[in-house]
Design a protein around this motif. Structure first.
Motif, PDB file in Angstrom:
ATOM      1  N   GLY A 157     -12.391 -16.086   4.741  1.00 36.72           N
ATOM      2  CA  GLY A 157     -12.130 -17.345   5.434  1.00 36.72           C
ATOM      3  C   GLY A 157     -11.271 -17.097   6.630  1.00 36.72           C
ATOM      4  N   GLY A 158     -10.036 -17.422   6.504  1.00 33.04           N
ATOM      5  CA  GLY A 158      -9.085 -17.155   7.576  1.00 33.04           C
ATOM      6  C   GLY A 158      -9.631 -17.482   8.945  1.00 33.04           C
ATOM      7  N   ARG A 159      -8.941 -17.045   9.933  1.00 37.34           N
ATOM      8  CA  ARG A 159      -9.327 -17.339  11.315  1.00 37.34           C
ATOM      9  C   ARG A 159     -10.461 -16.441  11.792  1.00 37.34           C
ATOM     10  N   GLY A 160     -10.679 -15.288  11.145  1.00 39.19           N
ATOM     11  CA  GLY A 160     -11.757 -14.397  11.557  1.00 39.19           C
ATOM     12  C   GLY A 160     -13.107 -15.084  11.480  1.00 39.19           C
ATOM     13  N   ARG A 161     -13.289 -15.936  10.473  1.00 41.01           N
ATOM     14  CA  ARG A 161     -14.561 -16.643  10.315  1.00 41.01           C
ATOM     15  C   ARG A 161     -14.744 -17.661  11.443  1.00 41.01           C
ATOM     16  N   GLU A 162     -13.666 -18.280  11.879  1.00 37.21           N
ATOM     17  CA  GLU A 162     -13.763 -19.261  12.957  1.00 37.21           C
ATOM     18  C   GLU A 162     -14.170 -18.601  14.273  1.00 37.21           C
ATOM     19  N   ARG A 163     -13.727 -17.360  14.475  1.00 38.07           N
ATOM     20  CA  ARG A 163     -14.041 -16.657  15.714  1.00 38.07           C
ATOM     21  C   ARG A 163     -15.430 -16.029  15.671  1.00 38.07           C
ATOM     22  N   GLY A 164     -16.140 -16.196  14.555  1.00 40.12           N
ATOM     23  CA  GLY A 164     -17.473 -15.634  14.451  1.00 40.12           C
ATOM     24  C   GLY A 164     -17.471 -14.173  14.024  1.00 40.12           C
ATOM     25  N   ASP A 165     -16.394 -13.720  13.411  1.00 35.93           N
ATOM     26  CA  ASP A 165     -16.295 -12.324  12.971  1.00 35.93           C
ATOM     27  C   ASP A 165     -16.885 -12.197  11.571  1.00 35.93           C
ATOM     28  N   GLU A 166     -18.152 -12.552  11.433  1.00 35.54           N
ATOM     29  CA  GLU A 166     -18.811 -12.587  10.130  1.00 35.54           C
ATOM     30  C   GLU A 166     -18.954 -11.213   9.501  1.00 35.54           C
ATOM     31  N   ASP A 167     -18.952 -10.174  10.317  1.00 33.41           N
ATOM     32  CA  ASP A 167     -19.196  -8.831   9.791  1.00 33.41           C
ATOM     33  C   ASP A 167     -17.924  -8.087   9.435  1.00 33.41           C
ATOM     34  N   ALA A 168     -16.795  -8.779   9.402  1.00 32.41           N
ATOM     35  CA  ALA A 168     -15.535  -8.118   9.051  1.00 32.41           C
ATOM     36  C   ALA A 168     -15.643  -7.543   7.641  1.00 32.41           C
ATOM     37  N   PRO A 169     -15.034  -6.387   7.406  1.00 26.40           N
ATOM     38  CA  PRO A 169     -15.170  -5.724   6.108  1.00 26.40           C
ATOM     39  C   PRO A 169     -14.351  -6.425   5.011  1.00 26.40           C
ATOM     40  N   ALA A 170     -14.873  -7.566   4.543  1.00 24.64           N
ATOM     41  CA  ALA A 170     -14.161  -8.363   3.542  1.00 24.64           C
ATOM     42  C   ALA A 170     -14.016  -7.606   2.230  1.00 24.64           C
ATOM     43  N   ASP A 171     -15.000  -6.797   1.884  1.00 23.90           N
ATOM     44  CA  ASP A 171     -14.928  -6.084   0.613  1.00 23.90           C
ATOM     45  C   ASP A 171     -13.750  -5.119   0.573  1.00 23.90           C
ATOM     46  N   GLU A 172     -13.492  -4.430   1.687  1.00 20.79           N
ATOM     47  CA  GLU A 172     -12.363  -3.504   1.710  1.00 20.79           C
ATOM     48  C   GLU A 172     -11.045  -4.251   1.566  1.00 20.79           C
ATOM     49  N   ARG A 173     -10.927  -5.399   2.228  1.00 15.51           N
ATOM     50  CA  ARG A 173      -9.688  -6.176   2.124  1.00 15.51           C
ATOM     51  C   ARG A 173      -9.538  -6.776   0.730  1.00 15.51           C
ATOM     52  N   SER A 174     -10.645  -7.179   0.118  1.00 12.85           N
ATOM     53  CA  SER A 174     -10.582  -7.681  -1.251  1.00 12.85           C
ATOM     54  C   SER A 174     -10.164  -6.570  -2.198  1.00 12.85           C
ATOM     55  N   SER A 175     -10.696  -5.377  -1.980  1.00  4.62           N
ATOM     56  CA  SER A 175     -10.306  -4.241  -2.812  1.00  4.62           C
ATOM     57  C   SER A 175      -8.847  -3.899  -2.623  1.00  4.62           C
ATOM     58  N   ALA A 176      -8.371  -3.967  -1.388  1.00  5.24           N
ATOM     59  CA  ALA A 176      -6.961  -3.683  -1.113  1.00  5.24           C
ATOM     60  C   ALA A 176      -6.074  -4.691  -1.829  1.00  5.24           C
ATOM     61  N   SER A 177      -6.460  -5.955  -1.818  1.00  6.88           N
ATOM     62  CA  SER A 177      -5.639  -6.958  -2.508  1.00  6.88           C
ATOM     63  C   SER A 177      -5.636  -6.723  -3.999  1.00  6.88           C
ATOM     64  N   SER A 178      -6.745  -6.257  -4.548  1.00  6.10           N
ATOM     65  CA  SER A 178      -6.817  -5.936  -5.968  1.00  6.10           C
ATOM     66  C   SER A 178      -5.872  -4.805  -6.325  1.00  6.10           C
ATOM     67  N   VAL A 179      -5.828  -3.785  -5.496  1.00  6.34           N
ATOM     68  CA  VAL A 179      -4.914  -2.657  -5.733  1.00  6.34           C
ATOM     69  C   VAL A 179      -3.468  -3.124  -5.692  1.00  6.34           C
ATOM     70  N   VAL A 180      -3.144  -3.954  -4.718  1.00  2.00           N
ATOM     71  CA  VAL A 180      -1.777  -4.459  -4.583  1.00  2.00           C
ATOM     72  C   VAL A 180      -1.399  -5.303  -5.795  1.00  2.00           C
ATOM     73  N   LEU A 181      -2.290  -6.141  -6.266  1.00  2.00           N
ATOM     74  CA  LEU A 181      -1.995  -6.961  -7.447  1.00  2.00           C
ATOM     75  C   LEU A 181      -1.812  -6.114  -8.692  1.00  2.00           C
ATOM     76  N   HIS A 182      -2.528  -5.015  -8.792  1.00  2.00           N
ATOM     77  CA  HIS A 182      -2.328  -4.108  -9.923  1.00  2.00           C
ATOM     78  C   HIS A 182      -0.935  -3.462  -9.884  1.00  2.00           C
ATOM     79  N   LEU A 183      -0.425  -3.226  -8.695  1.00  2.00           N
ATOM     80  CA  LEU A 183       0.929  -2.671  -8.578  1.00  2.00           C
ATOM     81  C   LEU A 183       1.983  -3.651  -9.075  1.00  2.00           C
ATOM     82  N   VAL A 184       1.725  -4.942  -8.919  1.00  2.00           N
ATOM     83  CA  VAL A 184       2.678  -5.960  -9.335  1.00  2.00           C
ATOM     84  C   VAL A 184       2.771  -6.032 -10.867  1.00  2.00           C
ATOM     85  N   ALA A 185       1.649  -5.829 -11.518  1.00  2.00           N
ATOM     86  CA  ALA A 185       1.591  -6.006 -12.987  1.00  2.00           C
ATOM     87  C   ALA A 185       2.466  -5.058 -13.752  1.00  2.00           C
TER      88      ALA A 185
END
Length: 185
Positions: A157-185
């Motif tokens: 979502g974010g602002r990247g979608r508004e600018r038409g950046d549909e091809d942004a590597p969302a999967d890598e950022r989702s994976s990064a957030s998953s790794v970070v959340l695992h560190l919190v646990a």
């Protein structure tokens, strides 16, 4: 950042500033064991293990090493005071960075005014400032959780979608957030 650093600076006048008790003592002792190269110790996973590792890194930068004698780390000693002060200052900076993450996520998802207002409110929240002055894992956990949330906000979502950046590597950022959340646990 200035408000949180000022809080830690003023909090030094508290006679218990460098004398952790209860949970803070458990984290402090665990960090000392890790900084001295003794490992995580018994009961290491009764709480999230990342916070004592975080503290240990700061303690090592403050001068704690395998050669440090236990008496040198007793409450009130210069080395203990330096290590604890540096940890609390680092947490003040993490708290300030967390406010920036709140603002960034708010701007990305809700617009400029709402995002900036959320960041300012987070920065000024008195309990969040109080936690930066104690050896508790909440400041690090909040920072990492917000970092993961920001990664998700910008990936989906974010602002990247508004600018038409549909091809942004969302999967890598989702994976990064998953790794970070695992560190919190």
């Amino acid at each position: 950042a200035a408000m949180r650093l000022a809080f830690v600076s003023q909090y030094r006048a508290n006679p218990l500033f460098d004398r952790p008790i209860i949970d803070a003592l458990t984290y402090h002792e665990g960090a000392i064991r890790i900084a001295r190269g003794e490992g995580l110790g018994e009961g290491a996973f009764a709480r999230a293990p990342l916070y004592p590792v975080f503290l240990a890194g700061i303690y090592k930068m403050s001068g704690v090493s395998a050669a440090t004698l236990p008496l040198e780390l007793m409450p009130g000693t210069p080395l203990a005071l330096r290590a604890i002060l540096n940890a609390k200052l680092a947490q003040a900076l993490l708290g300030a960075a967390s406010a920036l993450l709140v603002a960034a996520a708010g701007v990305a998802l809700l617009g400029g005014f709402v995002g900036l207002a959320a960041g300012v409110l987070f920065a000024l929240h008195p309990l969040l400032s109080l936690y930066t002055g104690e050896l508790f894992g909440e400041t690090l956990a909040i920072f990492l959780t917000l970092a993961a949330f920001c990664a998700l906000a910008f990936a989906h979502g974010g602002r990247g979608r508004e600018r038409g950046d549909e091809d942004a590597p969302a999967d890598e950022r989702s994976s990064a957030s998953s790794v970070v959340l695992h560190l919190v646990a």
